[in-house]
Enzyme design. Structure first.
Site, PDB file in Angstrom:
ATOM      1  N   HIS A  76       0.830  -1.204   0.000  1.00 43.93           N
ATOM      2  CA  HIS A  76       0.000   0.000   0.000  1.00 43.93           C
ATOM      3  C   HIS A  76       0.865   1.256   0.000  1.00 43.93           C
ATOM      4  CE1 HIS A  76      -4.240  -1.516   1.140  1.00 43.93           C
ATOM      5  NE2 HIS A  76      -3.554  -2.504   0.612  1.00 43.93           N
ATOM      6  N   SER A  86       5.023   7.149   3.394  1.00 47.55           N
ATOM      7  CA  SER A  86       3.953   8.124   3.634  1.00 47.55           C
ATOM      8  C   SER A  86       2.756   7.453   4.294  1.00 47.55           C
ATOM      9  CB  SER A  86       3.532   8.795   2.319  1.00 47.55           C
ATOM     10  OG  SER A  86       3.069   7.845   1.379  1.00 47.55           O
TER      11      SER A  86
END
Length: 336
Positions: A76, A86
């Site tokens: 992901h 992030s």
């Protein structure tokens, strides 16, 4: 009235734009590969792999859930804004509070936090190793420690400075995706159909919640999008017990019904038996264009492992940040 054909100059400009985009993508991929190295921390933090592996081992002794969770966390992260950690950021615009990221494993997040703490506790390594690299190493280690291949990881990623929840929904594959949709999304990240099928094999230790496949279990009235290919009848009955119509939001099932706690090629054998939970998994065997690869991996675990390692290396190069837009975070959940 006859429609006007585009002028030659218009067509040339479109071709030029496409060529320019392809060249830019190629340059970015080459730049990312040049920035990364298996020996990146050889002089600055020579013990980094040992430190991360120790944290992984300890966490897996506490809970197996951290294994599939960490691998999914890496996927992901790389698919949303590139492999820049992030996905780990916490804040008003954090990624893990949007779309499919809302079901990311707390155990996986804890594993990465522990690994980062272990690295920072080493005086030689403090403030020198990115969270993105720690996540990449942890993903490799959960694979190898659950029976999968051990492979060298390219290092040298920087951590991103921003997270954008708005792009999550459009960056990750959906549970009801067909082969064309899967190929398009993976191709946008420089990955082939074979890479996509190999990386899907990570579901051999994965889990999914009932809401992602319940439409495959019951004949809902009206729009039944996401039902996908048919399911083995005996397995269907089993899954209805796991996910009744009034299922709990926390209810889940293992994606590999053959050997759910071992990283092997059982996932592909599951698809051959029509026991794929997600439509996006079962379609890999249902579609003639991808069936041969599924059958090959189901029969040859070494071939699957080799393809998985190659695909992980390519995935790990997606969206690598440079010094201009990256940093080495002191804490993985917030920018410096």
């Amino acid at each position: 009235m006859r429609s006007r054909r585009p002028s030659p100059s218009w067509r040339q400009s479109v071709v030029a734009a496409v060529v320019k985009a392809l060249l830019a993508a190629t340059w970015c991929a080459a730049a990312a590969q040049a920035q990364l190295s298996q020996s990146y921390y050889a002089s600055t933090c020579p013990n980094v792999e040992t430190l991360v592996r120790g944290a992984v081992t300890q966490k897996l002794q506490e809970t197996f859930n951290a294994a599939p969770g960490t691998l999914r966390l890496f996927f992901h992260d790389c698919f949303v804004r590139g492999c820049d950690a992030s996905v780990l950021l916490s804040g008003p615009d954090d990624e893990h509070s949007a779309g499919a990221d809302t079901t990311l494993s707390p155990d996986a997040l804890d594993l990465v936090t522990r690994a980062k703490a272990a690295v920072e506790a080493d005086p030689q390594c403090a403030y020198k190793v990115s969270c993105a690299d720690i996540l990449a190493l942890a993903a490799r280690d959960v694979v190898s420690q659950t029976g999968g291949p051990y492979y060298q990881v390219e290092l040298g990623r920087l951590d991103g400075k921003v997270g954008t929840r708005a792009v999550v929904k459009h960056s990750l594959p959906g549970a009801g995706f067909d082969l064309d949709q899967l190929n398009k999304l993976f191709a946008a990240n420089g990955l082939t159909q074979t890479d996509m099928i190999a990386l899907s094999g990570g579901h051999t230790i994965g889990v999914t919640h009932c809401d992602k496949f319940v439409r495959r279990l019951y004949p809902f009235k009206g729009n039944n999008a996401g039902a996908g290919p048919p399911m083995n009848l005996y397995f269907l009955r089993q899954m209805r017990q796991t996910c009744p119509l009034n299922y709990s939001p926390s209810a889940f099932a293992m994606l590999d019904a053959v050997t759910p706690r071992k990283f092997d090629n059982g996932y592909y054998q599951t698809l051959q038996q029509m026991k794929g939970l997600l439509a996006s998994d079962q379609v890999l065997f249902a579609d003639r264009r991808s069936r041969a690869t599924v059958s090959y991996f189901a029969a040859n675990q070494t071939a699957f492992f080799d393809a998985f390692v190659a695909a992980m290396a390519k995935l790990g190069r997606v969206g690598v940040k440079t010094a201009a837009d990256g940093e080495i975070r002191r804490v993985c959940t917030k920018v410096n």
